[in-house]
Motif scaffolding. Structure first.
Motif, PDB file in Angstrom:
ATOM      1  N   TYR A   1      17.327  81.140 -31.557  1.00 21.97           N
ATOM      2  CA  TYR A   1      17.856  82.437 -31.149  1.00 21.97           C
ATOM      3  C   TYR A   1      19.372  82.502 -31.379  1.00 21.97           C
ATOM      4  CZ  TYR A   1      19.119  86.587 -28.638  1.00 21.97           C
ATOM      5  OH  TYR A   1      19.640  87.818 -28.344  1.00 21.97           O
ATOM      6  N   THR A   2      20.053  81.380 -31.133  1.00 16.34           N
ATOM      7  CA  THR A   2      21.500  81.333 -31.378  1.00 16.34           C
ATOM      8  C   THR A   2      21.797  81.592 -32.853  1.00 16.34           C
ATOM      9  OG1 THR A   2      21.822  79.772 -29.556  1.00 16.34           O
ATOM     10  CG2 THR A   2      23.576  79.895 -31.226  1.00 16.34           C
ATOM     11  N   TRP A   3      21.057  80.931 -33.734  1.00 21.10           N
ATOM     12  CA  TRP A   3      21.245  81.142 -35.180  1.00 21.10           C
ATOM     13  C   TRP A   3      20.952  82.590 -35.562  1.00 21.10           C
ATOM     14  CZ3 TRP A   3      17.931  76.262 -36.623  1.00 21.10           C
ATOM     15  CH2 TRP A   3      18.674  75.115 -36.337  1.00 21.10           C
ATOM     16  N   LEU A   4      19.973  83.195 -34.888  1.00 20.57           N
ATOM     17  CA  LEU A   4      19.619  84.584 -35.176  1.00 20.57           C
ATOM     18  C   LEU A   4      20.798  85.495 -34.844  1.00 20.57           C
ATOM     19  CD1 LEU A   4      17.304  86.444 -36.104  1.00 20.57           C
ATOM     20  CD2 LEU A   4      16.568  86.601 -33.723  1.00 20.57           C
ATOM     21  N   GLU A   5      21.427  85.288 -33.682  1.00 21.78           N
ATOM     22  CA  GLU A   5      22.589  86.105 -33.321  1.00 21.78           C
ATOM     23  C   GLU A   5      23.781  85.827 -34.232  1.00 21.78           C
ATOM     24  OE1 GLU A   5      24.036  86.272 -29.386  1.00 21.78           O
ATOM     25  OE2 GLU A   5      22.253  87.266 -28.570  1.00 21.78           O
TER      26      GLU A   5
END
Length: 287
Positions: free
Chosen positions: A58-62
């Protein structure tokens, strides 16, 4: 999509997610608010856990570093409590096809809209080209649709099979052909399929139309109507789709010359004097 476009695309998606995460308070989703919490809104790990994805992912997505599946985005959208418009925008940012929103047409609003065009003939149409409403200016240039049986109150059908309508629009077949091509853009509409089948039987001389599969959005064109009182009215005809009513279209004719403007204004003023708003008002299928 080029490498730079893809990079920008991912970062825009990430920024959108981050903004909505920061807008959502912990108590909105049943989490306690700690007095030591410094992060505005939810933490990334909270969104990840509630969405069923890893914190790193999710961090990489943001951060705009990865693409993801529609299933993951749907889960994140539920976690962030996105409304219909935000949900749609999220999917579009990720490059997923989103069908046009549908729902009941705001007929009253569209009726009021066309009622405000005293010299511009206008029809409100549903996806199959059935007439939903019309204004007084339309009744100046063509027979009153209220006099057409409800089951035949379809613009294509009227232009191609109704002698009175054909007489009022010398170029009725050219207009109808453009509308046929436009109707094919909504080929899955049941009523549209029904109308097409009826016209095949009613106009076998137009077999080439029904066999053709050409599809095109209706393009604006100049249309002349039958001469009246020594005037040959001419209108720039367009087919508009209101943003708030994607299932509706408004066919409107704008006068293209001073002679037409004067004629339409004179008819509107004369009839207003005899009937007031009741004469100038819109007739619709609800009356």
């Amino acid at each position: 999509m080029g490498i730079r476009d893809e990079h920008d695309h991912r970062h825009e998606l990430g920024a959108f997610l981050r903004a909505h995460r920061e807008l959502l308070a912990p108590e909105d989703i049943g989490l306690p608010r700690s007095p030591r919490r410094r992060t505005p809104g939810l933490r990334r790990e909270e969104v990840a856990a509630l969405s069923g994805v890893g914190v790193a992912w999710y961090t990489w997505l943001e951060q705009g570093r990865v693409d993801t599946s529609r299933q993951v985005l749907e889960a994140v959208a539920r976690t962030l409590r996105l409304d219909a418009d935000a949900h749609r925008h999220l999917l579009e940012l990720a490059g997923f096809h989103v069908p046009a929103a549908s729902g009941p047409m705001p007929v009253d609003a569209l009726r009021a809209l066309v009622d405000g065009w005293p010299i511009s003939p206008a029809l409100v149409l549903d996806p199959a080209m059935d007439l939903v409403a019309w204004n007084h200016a339309w009744r100046v240039i063509a027979p009153d649709p209220a006099e057409v049986p409800a089951e035949r109150r379809n613009l294509l059908s009227m232009l191609l099979t109704d002698p009175a309508y054909r007489a009022h629009f010398p170029a009725h077949e050219a207009i109808a052909l453009d509308l046929v091509r436009h109707l094919r853009t909504r080929a899955d509409h049941p009523r549209g399929v029904e109308i097409a089948a009826e016209l095949r039987l009613a106009r076998p001389d137009l077999a080439a139309w029904w066999q053709c599969r050409a599809v095109a959005v209706f393009a604006p064109r100049t249309v002349a109507t039958r001469p009246m009182r020594g005037v040959s009215p001419r209108f720039a005809v367009s087919l508009l789709t209101p943003a708030a009513a994607p299932d509706a279209t408004v066919l409107v004719g704008t006068p293209v010359d001073a002679e037409t403007i004067a004629h339409m204004a004179g008819r509107a003023g004369t009839e207003a004097g005899f009937g007031g708003h009741d004469v100038l008002g819109v007739r619709s299928v609800e009356e």
